[in-house]
Design an enzyme around this catalytic site. Structure first.
Site, PDB file in Angstrom:
ATOM      1  N   ASP A   1       0.146  -4.167  -5.797  1.00  0.00           N
ATOM      2  CA  ASP A   1       0.575  -5.124  -4.782  1.00  0.00           C
ATOM      3  C   ASP A   1      -0.609  -5.962  -4.274  1.00  0.00           C
ATOM      4  O   ASP A   1      -1.778  -5.619  -4.497  1.00  0.00           O
ATOM      5  CB  ASP A   1       1.218  -4.352  -3.620  1.00  0.00           C
ATOM      6  CG  ASP A   1       2.306  -5.151  -2.923  1.00  0.00           C
ATOM      7  OD1 ASP A   1       2.309  -6.380  -3.037  1.00  0.00           O
ATOM      8  OD2 ASP A   1       3.142  -4.522  -2.249  1.00  0.00           O
TER       9      ASP A   1
ATOM     10  N   ASP B   1      10.187 -10.301  -2.593  1.00  0.00           N
ATOM     11  CA  ASP B   1      10.565  -9.260  -1.641  1.00  0.00           C
ATOM     12  C   ASP B   1      12.007  -9.444  -1.192  1.00  0.00           C
ATOM     13  O   ASP B   1      12.535  -8.618  -0.455  1.00  0.00           O
ATOM     14  CB  ASP B   1       9.635  -9.287  -0.417  1.00  0.00           C
ATOM     15  CG  ASP B   1       8.428  -8.392  -0.624  1.00  0.00           C
ATOM     16  OD1 ASP B   1       8.376  -7.699  -1.656  1.00  0.00           O
ATOM     17  OD2 ASP B   1       7.523  -8.383   0.238  1.00  0.00           O
TER      18      ASP B   1
HETATM   19  C1  GLA Z   1       5.087  -5.660  -0.371  1.00  0.00           C
HETATM   20  C2  GLA Z   1       5.893  -5.447  -1.651  1.00  0.00           C
HETATM   21  C3  GLA Z   1       7.066  -4.544  -1.358  1.00  0.00           C
HETATM   22  C4  GLA Z   1       6.551  -3.224  -0.842  1.00  0.00           C
HETATM   23  C5  GLA Z   1       5.684  -3.440   0.388  1.00  0.00           C
HETATM   24  C6  GLA Z   1       4.999  -2.169   0.796  1.00  0.00           C
HETATM   25  O1  GLA Z   1       5.792  -6.394   0.557  1.00  0.00           O
HETATM   26  O2  GLA Z   1       6.289  -6.668  -2.199  1.00  0.00           O
HETATM   27  O3  GLA Z   1       7.847  -4.370  -2.516  1.00  0.00           O
HETATM   28  O4  GLA Z   1       5.828  -2.587  -1.865  1.00  0.00           O
HETATM   29  O5  GLA Z   1       4.681  -4.417   0.164  1.00  0.00           O
HETATM   30  O6  GLA Z   1       4.190  -2.347   1.886  1.00  0.00           O
END
Ligand code: GLA
Length: 741
Positions: A477, A549
């Protein structure tokens, strides 16, 4: 094929395209043509294409001895601003306080075959490609420029990069060194870009080209949620299957520009590369600097033709080829199921349920390390939280493996939280200016990946986990962008701060490369707060990326439609999530969510323990259907059936492989009293073969292609007996199987 004609013309071609360049009267490299294949051509033909008696008026001429020659009206392969051409150039250099106007003249060329995959830097690879390397020299300024062109037997793509060498005694500074330059004699195109924001990435936006510059860019240190490096020039009459489209993409993940400049005569110059606004690189005597690679594409067959090119390019020449045959596991990810609120026991019950339903990989998301119970803490402290895993992480991973699933783990390697040892011990490892104030995002700072010691530290922390816990999958990430870009490491080395952004991305690639060298079978899923770094650079290392997301299936229809113009289905991680959806609070049926997510690598990201038996049965059935059809759904050839647009209510697409197809049909909002009969004409079927539709209706390929599949009937107020009674968010999957199979 690459033909060199009389040491003057270079004809790069195959059956579907030609790209023709030549040495102009002034010794520089000019562009002549990119489009449908002209095949092998002789000198006469090349002379005819190059010869132009026209003289542009109102221009400054290149030199007194070439009194009718101006660069202003010439299509060039690597132009410089301010040299009788006033358009933006592909290269800007200075030496001390002196601006250089390089005059690169043809010196020699080399043709080579094949390009090896090398983890050090993302670049297109292939056994059958041909490479043309043209060396240009500016003797007066003691500079060499090598331009590389790579072509493939089955594609129209031309991959380019530029390398500059400083042969002088004094250092020079590079302010600009673009990757792609494509000149077109006209500008009757719409500029198509993939733009948006967090939670709505890569929507298609289009605007007509006009005199002046149309530009997209990122200045955030990542290719970004807001703009993608991909852009296309779409002929105004292009449809799904007809019309010319040129496109450009970069194999790069950092700050970029992609721009089209239309001049006073309506010709167009498309360029793409590192964003010069945040780039200056010092090149000392004897050193060279190479731009990232870029690729341009051409099709005369509309959006579907474009996707055939961009998908094959990414799949066969960018993404590691082993992922063409290796199965992408069906993932259960705990993020939207638990967020930070979990312990081993809770995860065990989720994992058990998921395994029962047929999931193949449990991905443990954020929150397993340090004391990360919120998103404000512990990044950079990659040590298992004993509170959540009293028996250690290996204990849980072993359990997951015993259930027959793989185990995946979330990292955010490039970040640090202010409450960690790492931050306290190494405040100078953070990207921040010596100013007092530093911007902060999601409570975290960005680590200085331009500094190899930082990359090394994170590598060793990750190595410790990867060596002690059985891990098959990493979710990588990256949740905030860079601000006040400054590296104290570069300062110590007396390097320019203008080198930071590029060196940062090289540090990211270095970490990827070290991890993959040590663990070659690891599947790394890219992610950047969702789709904030969805590009060919990341795909070189990560065969799939979490695209957004926003897991709402309705929003995903647009994200997928846009993203698919540039990247194949195999690059998507599609997860079924709970309703009301956590990002938009929308209610959609489980069927609808599964029907959208089944195209590409599939996953589930919801608390399975909160579902009804009926829902669990539906998931089990979907997973078992998906497993039977995974190859076609992930690796099949994708095409759009309904017109690709910017604001659609209905979507229909298909994947095809080995004379089988799966079609997805979606309607966002129900329409009152609609005409009932709509058809979806298919492609790529065998006209003489009979096909079974969903195991029932038998139809010939000819009928399916000319007449089409009948769309499910909508409710029109009175057809209760024949309509699909769904209301909004309708979906339908058709499975089309050849009877000869
Ligand atoms: C980001 C990612 C999510 C998740 C969160 C965790 O937003 O895109 O899928 O993994 O972080 O903090």
């Amino acid at each position: 094929m690459i033909d060199v004609i009389n040491n003057k013309y270079f004809n790069l071609y195959n059956e579907s395209f030609s790209y023709l360049l030549y040495i102009m009267d002034n010794g520089q490299l000019g562009h002549l043509y990119y489009g449908d294949s002209l095949g092998k051509i002789d000198e006469n033909t090349a002379d005819y294409i190059a010869y132009s008696k026209n003289k542009a008026s109102g221009t400054v001429k290149y030199s007194p001895d070439l009194a009718s020659f101006t660069l202003a009206d010439h299509m060039q392969e690597y132009p410089t601003y301010g040299t009788s051409d006033y358009r933006e150039g592909a290269i800007s250099l200075s030496r001390g306080d002196e601006v250089l106007y390089p005059d690169f003249k043809f010196k020699s060329y080399k043709i080579t075959h094949g390009q090896k995959r090398d983890l050090a830097m993302p670049q297109a690879y292939g056994d059958d490609c041909d490479n043309l390397i043209i060396t240009l020299v500016d003797e007066e300024k003691e500079l060499t420029l090598d331009l590389t062109y790579t072509i493939f037997p089955e594609l129209t793509a031309v991959v380019r990069k530029a390398e500059i060498t400083n042969n002088g005694k004094d250092s020079i500074e590079i302010q600009n060194l673009q990757s792609n330059v494509l000149s077109l004699p006209d500008s009757n195109y719409d500029f198509l870009q993939l733009s948006g924001a967090w939670l709505k990435e890569r929507h298609i936006k289009k605007r007509p080209l006009e005199q002046g510059i149309t530009k997209i860019e990122s200045l955030r240190g990542a290719s970004s949620h807001q703009e993608n490096p991909f852009a296309a020039l779409v002929a105004r009459d292009a449809t799904n299957d007809t019309g010319r489209i040129y496109a450009s993409n970069l194999i790069y993940s950092g700050n970029f520009i992609t721009q089209a400049e239309v001049d006073e005569w309506g010709t167009c110059r498309l360029m793409s590369g590192i964003n010069p606004a945040t780039f200056t690189w010092r090149l000392n005597s004897g050193e060279h600097f190479t731009s990232p690679e870029g690729a341009v594409f051409y099709t005369n067959s509309g959006y579907n033709g474009l996707m055939r090119q961009t998908h094959a390019f990414a799949r066969d020449h960018v993404i590691d080829s082993k992922w063409k045959t290796k199965k992408r596991p069906i993932v259960i990810n705990n993020w939207e199921a638990t967020y930070f609120d979990f312990n081993e026991e809770k995860l065990v019950s989720l994992a058990k349920r998921a395994a029962d339903l047929g999931a193949e990989c449990f991905v443990l998301d954020d929150g397993w390390f340090g004391h990360r119970d919120t998103d404000r803490t512990s990044l950079g402290n990659w040590i298992v939280d004993k509170k959540k895993f009293p028996n250690g992480l290996a204990h849980f991973s072993d359990y997951v493996h015993q259930l027959g699933m793989q185990f995946g783990l979330w990292f955010e390697p490039e970040m640090v939280s202010p409450d960690t040892e790492l931050y306290k011990k190494h405040p100078d490892w953070v990207v921040r200016h010596p100013y007092k104030r530093a911007s902060i995002g999601r409570g975290q700072y960005v680590l200085d990946f331009a500094n190899p010691a930082v990359v090394d530290n994170i590598y060793h922390q990750m190595l410790a986990i990867l060596s002690s816990v059985k891990i098959d999958y990493i979710k990588w990430d990256m949740n905030r962008n860079i601000t006040e870009a400054y590296s104290s490491y570069l300062k110590k080395l007396a390097r320019l701060q203008g080198e930071f952004f590029h060196r940062y991305i090289l540090g990211v690639y270095d970490l990827y490369s070290r991890l993959l060298k040590k663990f070659p079978d690891l599947l790394i899923e890219g992610c950047a707060g969702g789709g904030g770094r969805f590009d060919l650079g990341i795909l070189y290392y990560s065969p799939q990326i979490w695209p957004s997301d926003d897991s709402d299936a309705v929003e995903r229809l647009d994200i997928m439609t846009g993203t698919l113009l540039a990247y194949p289905l195999s690059t998507f991680s599609n997860h079924v999530s709970a309703v009301p959806n956590d990002q938009v609070k929308r209610m959609t049926s489980l069927n609808f969510r599964q029907d959208v997510t089944c195209f590409g690598p599939l996953g589930y990201e919801l608390d399975l323990n909160k579902l009804s038996q009926d829902e669990l049965n539906k998931i089990k059935a979907n997973i078992s259907w998906y497993k039977k059809n995974r190859e076609i759904l992930v690796q099949g050839d994708f095409y759009q059936i309904l017109p690709v647009g910017t604001k659609n209510n209905t979507y229909a697409w298909a994947v095809s492989r080995n004379n089988q197809q799966i079609v997805g049909f979606y309607r966002k909002l129900a329409r009152p009293n609609e005409t009932l009969d709509h058809y979806l004409p298919l492609k790529d079927l065998n006209e003489k073969t009979n096909y079974l539709i969903n195991g029932k209706q038998k139809l010939s390929g000819k009928v399916l292609q000319t007449f089409g599949l009948r769309e499910p009937y909508q409710f029109n107020g009175s057809n209760l007996d024949t309509a699909q009674l769904i209301g909004d968010f309708q979906s339908y999957i058709y499975q089309i199987n050849s009877q000869n199979i």
